[in-house]
Design a protein around this motif. Sequence first.
Motif, short mmCIF file in Angstrom:
data_model
loop_
_atom_site.label_atom_id
_atom_site.label_comp_id
_atom_site.label_asym_id
_atom_site.label_seq_id
_atom_site.Cartn_x
_atom_site.Cartn_y
_atom_site.Cartn_z
N PRO A 131 0.77 -1.33 -0.14
CA PRO A 131 -0.04 -0.09 -0.05
C PRO A 131 0.85 1.29 0.02
N LEU A 132 0.46 2.26 -0.48
CA LEU A 132 1.02 3.65 -0.59
C LEU A 132 1.31 4.16 0.90
N ALA A 133 2.49 4.92 0.99
CA ALA A 133 2.67 5.46 2.39
C ALA A 133 1.74 6.44 2.78
N GLU A 134 1.27 7.24 1.78
CA GLU A 134 0.46 8.42 1.88
C GLU A 134 -0.71 8.27 0.88
N LEU A 135 -1.95 8.47 1.45
CA LEU A 135 -3.18 8.55 0.57
C LEU A 135 -3.53 9.74 -0.10
N PRO A 136 -3.56 9.94 -1.17
CA PRO A 136 -4.12 11.01 -1.85
C PRO A 136 -5.44 11.22 -1.88
N ASP A 137 -5.98 12.57 -1.93
CA ASP A 137 -7.27 12.88 -1.91
C ASP A 137 -7.99 11.97 -3.05
N ALA A 138 -9.26 11.54 -3.18
CA ALA A 138 -9.85 11.07 -4.05
C ALA A 138 -10.29 12.04 -5.32
N PRO A 139 -10.14 11.65 -6.54
CA PRO A 139 -10.20 12.54 -7.44
C PRO A 139 -11.79 13.09 -7.55
N ALA A 140 -11.65 14.48 -8.18
CA ALA A 140 -13.14 15.02 -8.26
C ALA A 140 -13.58 15.44 -6.93
N ALA A 141 -12.81 15.57 -6.11
CA ALA A 141 -13.67 15.75 -4.54
C ALA A 141 -14.36 17.28 -4.59
N ARG A 142 -15.42 17.29 -4.12
CA ARG A 142 -16.26 18.46 -3.89
C ARG A 142 -15.62 19.48 -2.73
N SER A 143 -15.84 20.67 -2.78
CA SER A 143 -15.35 21.61 -2.01
C SER A 143 -15.82 21.38 -0.55
N THR A 144 -17.08 20.70 -0.48
CA THR A 144 -17.80 20.29 0.85
C THR A 144 -17.22 19.17 1.39
N ASP A 145 -16.38 18.42 0.76
CA ASP A 145 -15.79 17.23 1.53
C ASP A 145 -14.79 17.42 2.42
N ASP A 146 -14.64 16.71 3.48
CA ASP A 146 -13.71 16.84 4.69
C ASP A 146 -12.51 16.02 4.18
N PRO A 147 -11.38 16.68 4.12
CA PRO A 147 -10.20 15.76 3.51
C PRO A 147 -9.80 14.99 4.62
N ALA A 148 -9.78 15.25 5.64
CA ALA A 148 -9.37 14.24 6.85
C ALA A 148 -10.15 13.16 6.84
N LEU A 149 -11.36 13.64 7.10
CA LEU A 149 -12.48 12.25 6.77
C LEU A 149 -12.36 11.33 5.66
N ARG A 150 -12.03 11.93 4.77
CA ARG A 150 -12.12 11.25 3.37
C ARG A 150 -10.91 10.19 3.57
N LEU A 151 -9.76 10.80 4.00
CA LEU A 151 -8.21 10.12 4.13
C LEU A 151 -8.52 8.86 5.22
N ALA A 152 -9.58 9.15 6.45
CA ALA A 152 -9.96 8.13 7.36
C ALA A 152 -10.66 6.97 6.50
N LEU A 153 -11.55 7.39 5.65
CA LEU A 153 -12.21 6.57 4.93
C LEU A 153 -11.33 5.61 4.19
N LEU A 154 -10.45 6.34 3.32
CA LEU A 154 -9.80 5.38 2.52
C LEU A 154 -8.63 4.47 3.55
N GLN A 155 -8.39 4.94 4.54
CA GLN A 155 -7.39 4.18 5.31
C GLN A 155 -8.04 2.72 5.80
N ALA A 156 -9.67 3.05 6.39
CA ALA A 156 -10.26 1.76 6.70
C ALA A 156 -10.62 0.96 5.86
N LEU A 157 -10.79 1.44 4.34
CA LEU A 157 -10.95 0.63 3.29
C LEU A 157 -9.57 -0.12 2.99
N ARG A 158 -8.52 0.60 3.05
CA ARG A 158 -7.18 -0.15 2.97
C ARG A 158 -7.00 -1.56 3.78
N GLU A 159 -7.66 -1.51 5.14
CA GLU A 159 -7.68 -2.57 5.92
C GLU A 159 -8.42 -3.49 5.77
N LEU A 160 -9.28 -3.40 4.88
CA LEU A 160 -10.19 -4.54 4.59
C LEU A 160 -9.80 -5.53 3.54
#
Length: 243
Positions: free
Chosen positions: A75-104
């Motif tokens: 896995p990558l050491a750093e997770l980039p923001d998902a493409p086409a993220a809307r300005s209303t998205d929470d970057p920290a929460l998005r990274l937390a989501l991707l990290q949780a998905l990585r563990e599955l």
Amino acid sequence: MEFATGRAGHLLRSACLLTSGDTHLAEDLVQETLSRMYTLWGRVSRIDNPAAYAQTVLVRIFLTHRRRYSAAERPLAELPDAPAARSTDDPALRLALLQALRELPPKDRAVVVLRYWEDRSVEDTADAMNVSSAAVRTRCHVVVVDSKSGRRTYIEATRTAGDKEAWNETLPDGTKVGTRQLPGQQPGVVQLRVDALRVNGRWMSVCAYNAPSPTSRKSGAAPLITAQELRTIATSRSWLLAR
């Protein structure tokens, strides 16, 4: 060409979730998906929902790739923001989501993406993954175990519809919340259920049983998770990050 242009962005966001933020691999998966769609377009164009079929192709390519190369990839050491993220998205929460998905595991990750990002039914998810409906259901829940007492609690989150009259609370953002305790199928089994309907029409239902499964005998007097904790899960903004 028009289909590829219109669907590439959505496919890439799905692929980023499947790969838990590995954008390079996600781009490769999308490219292969679109190549297969182009090759089969004469047949695919007659399908009722080519977009859903493309999503199915993407998931199958992802699962095949993981079987072939999982031992060699890291896995990558750093997770980039998902493409086409809307300005209303929470970057920290998005990274937390991707990290949780990585563990599955890959198959669990595919179920999450199909069920909660694509809003697929259990049956459609099973068809896309070439598995049984029962196999999908087993990947949509967790069983919490008290190591001291051995008590078990079954917890499941679904995108579903329920009784519209069940709402007993409205949050400041307009989300309607309903909290109920219902009898289970076995004597002494209770179901704690929290439904959350957001203003954009998204409906989350989170339930817990004081049993290892909805049809099992009771394991303790009450679930190991409280109604307030279920409410926190049901109303979490993480359910909104996919789109």
